[in-house]
Design a protein around this motif. Structure first.
Motif, mmCIF file in Angstrom:
data_model
loop_
_atom_site.group_PDB
_atom_site.id
_atom_site.type_symbol
_atom_site.label_atom_id
_atom_site.label_comp_id
_atom_site.label_asym_id
_atom_site.label_seq_id
_atom_site.Cartn_x
_atom_site.Cartn_y
_atom_site.Cartn_z
ATOM 1 N N TYR A 123 0.855 -1.185 0.000
ATOM 2 C CA TYR A 123 0.000 0.000 0.000
ATOM 3 C C TYR A 123 0.893 1.237 0.000
ATOM 4 N N PHE A 124 0.564 2.200 -0.872
ATOM 5 C CA PHE A 124 1.327 3.438 -1.010
ATOM 6 C C PHE A 124 0.454 4.638 -0.671
ATOM 7 N N ASP A 125 1.052 5.652 -0.044
ATOM 8 C CA ASP A 125 0.375 6.934 0.125
ATOM 9 C C ASP A 125 0.075 7.502 -1.250
ATOM 10 N N LEU A 126 -0.933 8.359 -1.345
ATOM 11 C CA LEU A 126 -1.311 8.961 -2.629
ATOM 12 C C LEU A 126 -0.380 10.126 -2.958
ATOM 13 N N GLU A 127 0.883 9.807 -3.161
ATOM 14 C CA GLU A 127 1.892 10.793 -3.540
ATOM 15 C C GLU A 127 2.899 10.104 -4.452
ATOM 16 N N HIS A 128 3.769 10.896 -5.045
ATOM 17 C CA HIS A 128 4.745 10.335 -5.975
ATOM 18 C C HIS A 128 5.813 9.540 -5.243
ATOM 19 N N SER A 129 6.252 8.481 -5.877
ATOM 20 C CA SER A 129 7.326 7.641 -5.358
ATOM 21 C C SER A 129 8.084 7.066 -6.544
ATOM 22 N N ASP A 130 9.383 6.924 -6.397
ATOM 23 C CA ASP A 130 10.196 6.319 -7.451
ATOM 24 C C ASP A 130 9.841 4.853 -7.668
ATOM 25 N N LEU A 131 9.092 4.264 -6.743
ATOM 26 C CA LEU A 131 8.722 2.856 -6.854
ATOM 27 C C LEU A 131 7.396 2.639 -7.564
ATOM 28 N N ILE A 132 6.722 3.721 -7.989
ATOM 29 C CA ILE A 132 5.410 3.611 -8.625
ATOM 30 C C ILE A 132 5.538 3.821 -10.133
ATOM 31 N N ALA A 133 4.897 2.953 -10.901
ATOM 32 C CA ALA A 133 4.914 3.032 -12.367
ATOM 33 C C ALA A 133 4.323 4.366 -12.835
ATOM 34 N N PRO A 134 4.816 4.895 -13.957
ATOM 35 C CA PRO A 134 4.401 6.221 -14.428
ATOM 36 C C PRO A 134 2.900 6.406 -14.648
ATOM 37 N N ALA A 135 2.220 5.448 -15.226
ATOM 38 C CA ALA A 135 0.772 5.600 -15.464
ATOM 39 C C ALA A 135 0.007 5.671 -14.143
ATOM 40 N N VAL A 136 0.504 5.000 -13.115
ATOM 41 C CA VAL A 136 -0.138 5.058 -11.803
ATOM 42 C C VAL A 136 0.060 6.446 -11.192
ATOM 43 N N LEU A 137 1.207 7.071 -11.475
ATOM 44 C CA LEU A 137 1.427 8.442 -10.999
ATOM 45 C C LEU A 137 0.421 9.404 -11.640
ATOM 46 N N VAL A 138 0.070 9.168 -12.902
ATOM 47 C CA VAL A 138 -0.969 9.974 -13.567
ATOM 48 C C VAL A 138 -2.291 9.791 -12.828
ATOM 49 N N LEU A 139 -2.619 8.555 -12.486
ATOM 50 C CA LEU A 139 -3.837 8.271 -11.727
ATOM 51 C C LEU A 139 -3.813 9.000 -10.382
ATOM 52 N N ILE A 140 -2.715 8.924 -9.669
ATOM 53 C CA ILE A 140 -2.595 9.579 -8.358
ATOM 54 C C ILE A 140 -2.809 11.085 -8.500
ATOM 55 N N ASP A 141 -2.219 11.690 -9.534
ATOM 56 C CA ASP A 141 -2.420 13.128 -9.772
ATOM 57 C C ASP A 141 -3.896 13.436 -9.987
ATOM 58 N N LYS A 142 -4.588 12.584 -10.766
ATOM 59 C CA LYS A 142 -6.020 12.808 -11.038
ATOM 60 C C LYS A 142 -6.852 12.640 -9.768
ATOM 61 N N LEU A 143 -6.511 11.647 -8.949
ATOM 62 C CA LEU A 143 -7.230 11.456 -7.693
ATOM 63 C C LEU A 143 -7.001 12.647 -6.758
ATOM 64 N N ASN A 144 -5.758 13.089 -6.657
ATOM 65 C CA ASN A 144 -5.430 14.197 -5.764
ATOM 66 C C ASN A 144 -6.063 15.516 -6.208
ATOM 67 N N SER A 145 -6.215 15.694 -7.525
ATOM 68 C CA SER A 145 -6.815 16.938 -8.034
ATOM 69 C C SER A 145 -8.339 16.820 -8.154
ATOM 70 N N LYS A 146 -8.872 15.666 -7.770
ATOM 71 C CA LYS A 146 -10.315 15.370 -7.835
ATOM 72 C C LYS A 146 -10.823 15.278 -9.281
ATOM 73 N N ALA A 147 -9.909 15.092 -10.260
ATOM 74 C CA ALA A 147 -10.335 14.864 -11.635
ATOM 75 C C ALA A 147 -10.999 13.484 -11.753
ATOM 76 N N LEU A 148 -10.620 12.571 -10.870
ATOM 77 C CA LEU A 148 -11.294 11.295 -10.685
ATOM 78 C C LEU A 148 -11.660 11.224 -9.207
ATOM 79 N N VAL A 149 -12.878 10.830 -8.914
ATOM 80 C CA VAL A 149 -13.309 10.775 -7.517
ATOM 81 C C VAL A 149 -13.507 9.320 -7.115
ATOM 82 N N TYR A 150 -12.669 8.881 -6.209
ATOM 83 C CA TYR A 150 -12.753 7.519 -5.672
ATOM 84 C C TYR A 150 -13.792 7.520 -4.578
ATOM 85 N N ASP A 151 -14.795 6.679 -4.716
ATOM 86 C CA ASP A 151 -15.868 6.620 -3.717
ATOM 87 C C ASP A 151 -16.138 5.155 -3.399
ATOM 88 N N LYS A 152 -15.643 4.687 -2.273
ATOM 89 C CA LYS A 152 -15.790 3.275 -1.905
ATOM 90 C C LYS A 152 -17.121 3.030 -1.250
#
Length: 133
Positions: free
Chosen positions: A104-133
């Motif tokens: 499990y990773f915090d929703l921030e950038h890490s050198d251990l995270i694949a680039p496309a996942v970093l795009v997802l994290i940016d979208k989640l953090n900017s609320k461009a995608l809204v995760y609702d469990k």
């Protein structure tokens, strides 16, 4: 247009994103994989989660989150990720088949995270995608 089309599971628990890694690769990515010919993306996500984490997802609890495009890893290509969430628990998730790490990773950038996942994290953090469990 993306070179690779995949479906993936976005699973966040306690503000941390579940990611996996395979074999000798350094970076972690979303559980999921390539969409096969004639396969619906939701079915790909369910199949891949079973193959990678040995968890049977209840299709009624799988919901579409959105599409993310970014650099594929480790290929020199672009990947399109059809992202899904899951209402249920992944408490029983275990490394399965080619998976060599679950983390499990915090929703921030890490050198251990694949680039496309970093795009997802940016979208989640900017609320461009809204995760609702």
């Amino acid at each position: 247009m993306a070179d690779i089309n995949c479906a993936a599971l976005v699973y966040i628990e306690d503000s941390k994103l579940l990611l996996v890694k395979v074999r000798e690769l350094e970076k972690y990515y979303l559980p999921g994989g390539k969409i096969e010919a004639g396969e619906e993306p939701i079915d790909t996500a369910i199949r891949e989660v079973h193959e990678e984490l040995n968890v049977e997802l209840d299709k009624k609890q799988v919901h579409y989150l959105g599409r993310v495009e970014g650099p594929a890893y480790p290929q020199d290509a672009t990947v399109s990720l059809e992202c899904f969430t899951y209402e249920g628990s992944l408490e029983e998730a275990v490394r399965h088949n080619e998976i060599t790490g679950i983390r499990y990773f915090d929703l921030e950038h890490s050198d251990l995270i694949a680039p496309a996942v970093l795009v997802l994290i940016d979208k989640l953090n900017s609320k461009a995608l809204v995760y609702d469990k």
